[in-house]
Design a protein around this motif. Structure first.
Motif, PDB file in Angstrom:
ATOM      1  N   PHE A  60       0.845  -1.190   0.000  1.00  9.93           N
ATOM      2  CA  PHE A  60       0.000   0.000   0.000  1.00  9.93           C
ATOM      3  C   PHE A  60       0.887   1.249   0.000  1.00  9.93           C
ATOM      4  O   PHE A  60       1.798   1.376   0.823  1.00  9.93           O
ATOM      5  N   VAL A  61       0.582   2.185  -0.903  1.00 13.82           N
ATOM      6  CA  VAL A  61       1.387   3.395  -1.060  1.00 13.82           C
ATOM      7  C   VAL A  61       0.501   4.620  -0.836  1.00 13.82           C
ATOM      8  O   VAL A  61      -0.508   4.796  -1.530  1.00 13.82           O
ATOM      9  N   HIS A  62       0.882   5.448   0.115  1.00 15.00           N
ATOM     10  CA  HIS A  62       0.080   6.608   0.508  1.00 15.00           C
ATOM     11  C   HIS A  62       0.131   7.726  -0.524  1.00 15.00           C
ATOM     12  O   HIS A  62       0.950   7.746  -1.436  1.00 15.00           O
ATOM     13  N   GLY A  63      -0.739   8.698  -0.327  1.00 24.01           N
ATOM     14  CA  GLY A  63      -0.815   9.839  -1.222  1.00 24.01           C
ATOM     15  C   GLY A  63      -0.099  11.064  -0.674  1.00 24.01           C
ATOM     16  O   GLY A  63       0.763  10.981   0.206  1.00 24.01           O
TER      17      GLY A  63
ATOM     18  N   GLY B 192      -0.393   8.339  -4.695  1.00 23.70           N
ATOM     19  CA  GLY B 192       0.219   7.015  -4.685  1.00 23.70           C
ATOM     20  C   GLY B 192      -0.076   6.257  -5.966  1.00 23.70           C
ATOM     21  O   GLY B 192       0.682   5.358  -6.354  1.00 23.70           O
ATOM     22  N   GLY B 193      -1.178   6.615  -6.648  1.00 24.14           N
ATOM     23  CA  GLY B 193      -1.487   5.991  -7.933  1.00 24.14           C
ATOM     24  C   GLY B 193      -0.430   6.294  -8.975  1.00 24.14           C
ATOM     25  O   GLY B 193       0.025   5.419  -9.716  1.00 24.14           O
ATOM     26  N   ALA B 194      -0.015   7.570  -9.059  1.00 26.59           N
ATOM     27  CA  ALA B 194       1.050   7.945  -9.992  1.00 26.59           C
ATOM     28  C   ALA B 194       2.369   7.294  -9.590  1.00 26.59           C
ATOM     29  O   ALA B 194       3.174   6.901 -10.441  1.00 26.59           O
ATOM     30  N   THR B 195       2.588   7.153  -8.293  1.00 27.40           N
ATOM     31  CA  THR B 195       3.826   6.556  -7.795  1.00 27.40           C
ATOM     32  C   THR B 195       3.969   5.119  -8.263  1.00 27.40           C
ATOM     33  O   THR B 195       5.018   4.720  -8.775  1.00 27.40           O
ATOM     34  N   VAL B 196       2.917   4.319  -8.095  1.00 25.35           N
ATOM     35  CA  VAL B 196       3.015   2.908  -8.469  1.00 25.35           C
ATOM     36  C   VAL B 196       3.040   2.744  -9.983  1.00 25.35           C
ATOM     37  O   VAL B 196       3.672   1.810 -10.507  1.00 25.35           O
ATOM     38  N   ARG B 197       2.376   3.638 -10.710  1.00 27.49           N
ATOM     39  CA  ARG B 197       2.427   3.566 -12.171  1.00 27.49           C
ATOM     40  C   ARG B 197       3.818   3.916 -12.679  1.00 27.49           C
ATOM     41  O   ARG B 197       4.318   3.291 -13.627  1.00 27.49           O
ATOM     42  N   MET B 198       4.467   4.910 -12.058  1.00 25.95           N
ATOM     43  CA  MET B 198       5.826   5.260 -12.443  1.00 25.95           C
ATOM     44  C   MET B 198       6.781   4.112 -12.134  1.00 25.95           C
ATOM     45  O   MET B 198       7.667   3.782 -12.943  1.00 25.95           O
ATOM     46  N   LEU B 199       6.619   3.486 -10.973  1.00 26.72           N
ATOM     47  CA  LEU B 199       7.462   2.346 -10.638  1.00 26.72           C
ATOM     48  C   LEU B 199       7.303   1.242 -11.673  1.00 26.72           C
ATOM     49  O   LEU B 199       8.307   0.666 -12.136  1.00 26.72           O
ATOM     50  N   ALA B 200       6.075   0.934 -12.057  1.00 26.32           N
ATOM     51  CA  ALA B 200       5.839  -0.124 -13.034  1.00 26.32           C
ATOM     52  C   ALA B 200       6.488   0.202 -14.375  1.00 26.32           C
ATOM     53  O   ALA B 200       7.063  -0.686 -15.029  1.00 26.32           O
ATOM     54  N   GLU B 201       6.409   1.454 -14.796  1.00 30.30           N
ATOM     55  CA  GLU B 201       7.024   1.861 -16.065  1.00 30.30           C
ATOM     56  C   GLU B 201       8.534   1.664 -16.021  1.00 30.30           C
ATOM     57  O   GLU B 201       9.133   1.117 -16.962  1.00 30.30           O
TER      58      GLU B 201
ATOM     59  N   ASP C  76      11.558  23.433  -9.692  1.00 22.80           N
ATOM     60  CA  ASP C  76      10.169  23.625  -9.305  1.00 22.80           C
ATOM     61  C   ASP C  76       9.219  22.625  -9.950  1.00 22.80           C
ATOM     62  O   ASP C  76       8.039  22.590  -9.622  1.00 22.80           O
ATOM     63  N   PHE C  77       9.738  21.779 -10.864  1.00 22.47           N
ATOM     64  CA  PHE C  77       8.883  20.766 -11.483  1.00 22.47           C
ATOM     65  C   PHE C  77       9.074  19.388 -10.853  1.00 22.47           C
ATOM     66  O   PHE C  77       8.469  18.411 -11.295  1.00 22.47           O
ATOM     67  N   ASP C  78       9.889  19.295  -9.813  1.00 21.77           N
ATOM     68  CA  ASP C  78      10.187  18.000  -9.204  1.00 21.77           C
ATOM     69  C   ASP C  78       9.414  17.831  -7.898  1.00 21.77           C
ATOM     70  O   ASP C  78       9.986  17.664  -6.828  1.00 21.77           O
ATOM     71  N   ASN C  79       8.095  17.888  -7.992  1.00 12.86           N
ATOM     72  CA  ASN C  79       7.261  17.708  -6.808  1.00 12.86           C
ATOM     73  C   ASN C  79       5.872  17.242  -7.209  1.00 12.86           C
ATOM     74  O   ASN C  79       5.481  17.311  -8.379  1.00 12.86           O
ATOM     75  N   ALA C  80       5.115  16.767  -6.251  1.00  6.87           N
ATOM     76  CA  ALA C  80       3.793  16.192  -6.513  1.00  6.87           C
ATOM     77  C   ALA C  80       2.814  17.227  -7.052  1.00  6.87           C
ATOM     78  O   ALA C  80       2.016  16.940  -7.945  1.00  6.87           O
TER      79      ALA C  80
ATOM     80  N   ALA D 252       6.447  12.016  -8.673  1.00  5.94           N
ATOM     81  CA  ALA D 252       6.188  10.597  -8.939  1.00  5.94           C
ATOM     82  C   ALA D 252       7.496   9.845  -9.160  1.00  5.94           C
ATOM     83  O   ALA D 252       7.655   8.710  -8.703  1.00  5.94           O
ATOM     84  N   TRP D 253       8.450  10.480  -9.833  1.00  7.29           N
ATOM     85  CA  TRP D 253       9.752   9.849 -10.081  1.00  7.29           C
ATOM     86  C   TRP D 253      10.482   9.573  -8.769  1.00  7.29           C
ATOM     87  O   TRP D 253      10.931   8.455  -8.515  1.00  7.29           O
ATOM     88  N   ASP D 254      10.610  10.590  -7.925  1.00  6.93           N
ATOM     89  CA  ASP D 254      11.343  10.424  -6.676  1.00  6.93           C
ATOM     90  C   ASP D 254      10.677   9.381  -5.785  1.00  6.93           C
ATOM     91  O   ASP D 254      11.344   8.544  -5.166  1.00  6.93           O
ATOM     92  N   ARG D 255       9.372   9.423  -5.715  1.00  5.45           N
ATOM     93  CA  ARG D 255       8.642   8.476  -4.870  1.00  5.45           C
ATOM     94  C   ARG D 255       8.794   7.051  -5.394  1.00  5.45           C
ATOM     95  O   ARG D 255       8.917   6.102  -4.610  1.00  5.45           O
ATOM     96  N   ALA D 256       8.790   6.885  -6.713  1.00  7.02           N
ATOM     97  CA  ALA D 256       8.979   5.544  -7.288  1.00  7.02           C
ATOM     98  C   ALA D 256      10.356   5.001  -6.951  1.00  7.02           C
ATOM     99  O   ALA D 256      10.511   3.805  -6.650  1.00  7.02           O
ATOM    100  N   CYS D 257      11.366   5.859  -6.995  1.00 10.50           N
ATOM    101  CA  CYS D 257      12.729   5.436  -6.649  1.00 10.50           C
ATOM    102  C   CYS D 257      12.810   5.033  -5.178  1.00 10.50           C
ATOM    103  O   CYS D 257      13.481   4.050  -4.829  1.00 10.50           O
ATOM    104  N   GLU D 258      12.132   5.777  -4.323  1.00  5.28           N
ATOM    105  CA  GLU D 258      12.123   5.448  -2.896  1.00  5.28           C
ATOM    106  C   GLU D 258      11.388   4.141  -2.638  1.00  5.28           C
ATOM    107  O   GLU D 258      11.817   3.307  -1.826  1.00  5.28           O
ATOM    108  N   LEU D 259      10.283   3.944  -3.330  1.00  2.97           N
ATOM    109  CA  LEU D 259       9.518   2.719  -3.181  1.00  2.97           C
ATOM    110  C   LEU D 259      10.339   1.506  -3.624  1.00  2.97           C
ATOM    111  O   LEU D 259      10.346   0.466  -2.956  1.00  2.97           O
ATOM    112  N   TYR D 260      11.052   1.644  -4.730  1.00  5.81           N
ATOM    113  CA  TYR D 260      11.896   0.551  -5.223  1.00  5.81           C
ATOM    114  C   TYR D 260      12.959   0.178  -4.192  1.00  5.81           C
ATOM    115  O   TYR D 260      13.204  -1.010  -3.928  1.00  5.81           O
ATOM    116  N   ALA D 261      13.585   1.178  -3.590  1.00  7.15           N
ATOM    117  CA  ALA D 261      14.634   0.908  -2.611  1.00  7.15           C
ATOM    118  C   ALA D 261      14.070   0.201  -1.386  1.00  7.15           C
ATOM    119  O   ALA D 261      14.705  -0.710  -0.819  1.00  7.15           O
TER     120      ALA D 261
END
Length: 389
Positions: A39-42, A146-155, A238-242, A88-97
């Motif tokens: 489960f990945v939070h928002g 969290g939806g964008a996070t898991v989709r980015m991780l999958a990509e 300024d573009f590197d955030n949710a 979404a990119w940063d969160r996906a990297c954190e989730l992977y780790a």
């Protein structure tokens, strides 16, 4: 976030119910799989690695620890912790780790472009899972951003990153950016996720929904919430955030870069806590909408526009859950999708479940409005485990 978090935790503590809940036996004889559920939070959320999770559970705020309950039913559930306002990119990297028990690697190219350190927290001594590979797949559930996070991780798992491959020596490249791991993910579920962005960022920040005492309270709570979700000033781009990723034009641009993987089961659960008024606008149902969402729900329920990128926001966007437009939470507009049909659940297609009757917090158990979601998750996880592998 530091200023608002103690307040939110105080509110949650006062209203939360942590009483023991009865356990019901889940029929497992029809299970085809029993892969872990992550489960990945928002936005502004937290998970099992975070201090506040010891006191208030993001998953099961009003009904007690949801993941503990699901684990007691025989499911294998985990709660990830990713940057509350991260991209979404940063969160996906954190989730992977966290999933692999490794050091967070945001990528050489990304770190240089966005102006922050390449490496982050080391999870090698505290991995979320014991094993994760093509033989030990996982199910991902993402609430809100969290939806964008898991989709980015999958990509990234499936296709990697050409930019990171070009910028990094092969021996120093994170396995995440190498791709070739699409078969490590079994299913993805997006819960009230703004997959096509949200008009919550487009409403007039000075607009008020009225002058009465209750309206003034709603206006104040809404603005307090917006302060708590502002990205901290740490020198990054300024573009590197949710917040940036959830602007409609930016979310649609992200969709063009994210694949719908043919070997993955996809589900989405849009929410709605508004009703249509006589004038055609949508207004929040006060019995189902948190006080801090009343103002955005009201303003989103009457906003039509054309975005700077040319996207027409028409009447189909008015229905909302207080933070996310219901239509945006159905599926990425450019992805294959169909209404959920229990007799026909294909892979590589977004299976859109019926609109859930509740606001943006309802699928977590509610913030101050108690919503028992235990049966919903037992049914959904049982369904996933019953699918053909």
């Amino acid at each position: 976030m530091k200023k608002i978090l103690p307040l939110l935790l105080g509110i949650l503590f006062l209203f939360s119910s942590c009483s023991a809940v009865p356990t019901a036996q889940v029929a497992t004889d029809a299970f085809q799989t029993n892969y872990p559920f992550v489960f990945v939070h928002g936005l502004s959320g937290w998970g099992s690695y975070d201090f506040q999770n010891k006191f208030i559970k993001y998953w099961g705020m009003q009904t007690g620890d949801l993941l503990q309950y699901l684990n007691e039913q025989g499911f294998d559930c985990y709660s990830a912790s990713v940057a509350p306002q991260g991209s979404a990119w940063d969160r996906a990297c954190e989730l992977y780790a966290q999933l692999t028990g490794s050091v967070v690697d945001y990528g050489e190219a990304h770190a240089a472009l966005c102006g922050h350190e390449r490496f982050g927290t080391d999870y090698s001594q505290k991995p979320l899972l014991n094993a994760w590979d093509s033989e030990h797949k996982i199910n991902l559930l993402g609430h809100s951003f969290g939806g964008a996070t898991v989709r980015m991780l999958a990509e990234l798992m499936a296709n990697g990153s050409e930019e990171e491959q070009a910028a990094t020596d092969a021996e120093a490249l994170s396995p995440l950016f190498a791709g070739g791991k699409a078969n490590w993910i079994y299913s993805i579920t997006a819960l009230a996720a703004p997959m096509n962005g949200t008009t919550a960022y487009d409403v007039d920040p000075e607009a008020s929904i009225g002058d009465g005492a209750k309206a003034r309270l709603y206006n104040t709570l809404s603005r307090l919430m917006s302060v708590g979700t502002k990205e901290k000033e740490d020198g990054r781009a300024d573009f590197d955030n949710a917040n940036y990723d959830m602007l409609i034009d930016n979310a649609l641009a992200m969709n063009s870069r994210l694949s719908t993987l043919e070997n993955v089961y996809y589900f989405s659960v849009p929410c709605n806590s508004t009703v249509q008024a006589e004038d055609g606008s949508y207004v929040p149902d006060e019995s189902k909408t948190e006080a801090m969402f009343m103002r955005p729900a009201t303003l989103m329920g009457r906003l039509t526009e054309t975005t700077p990128g040319g996207t027409v926001i028409d009447e189909s966007w008015l229905m909302n859950d207080g933070l996310v437009n219901t239509v945006s939470a159905t599926a990425p507009f450019n992805a294959p999708q169909k209404p959920f049909d229990e007799s026909d659940i294909p892979k590589g297609v977004w299976n859109v479940l019926p609109v859930y009757d509740g606001d943006h917090m309802s699928l977590q158990g509610g913030l101050t409005i108690k919503n028992d979601v235990r049966e919903f998750y037992v049914e959904h996880l049982t369904l996933i485990n019953s699918l053909e592998g």
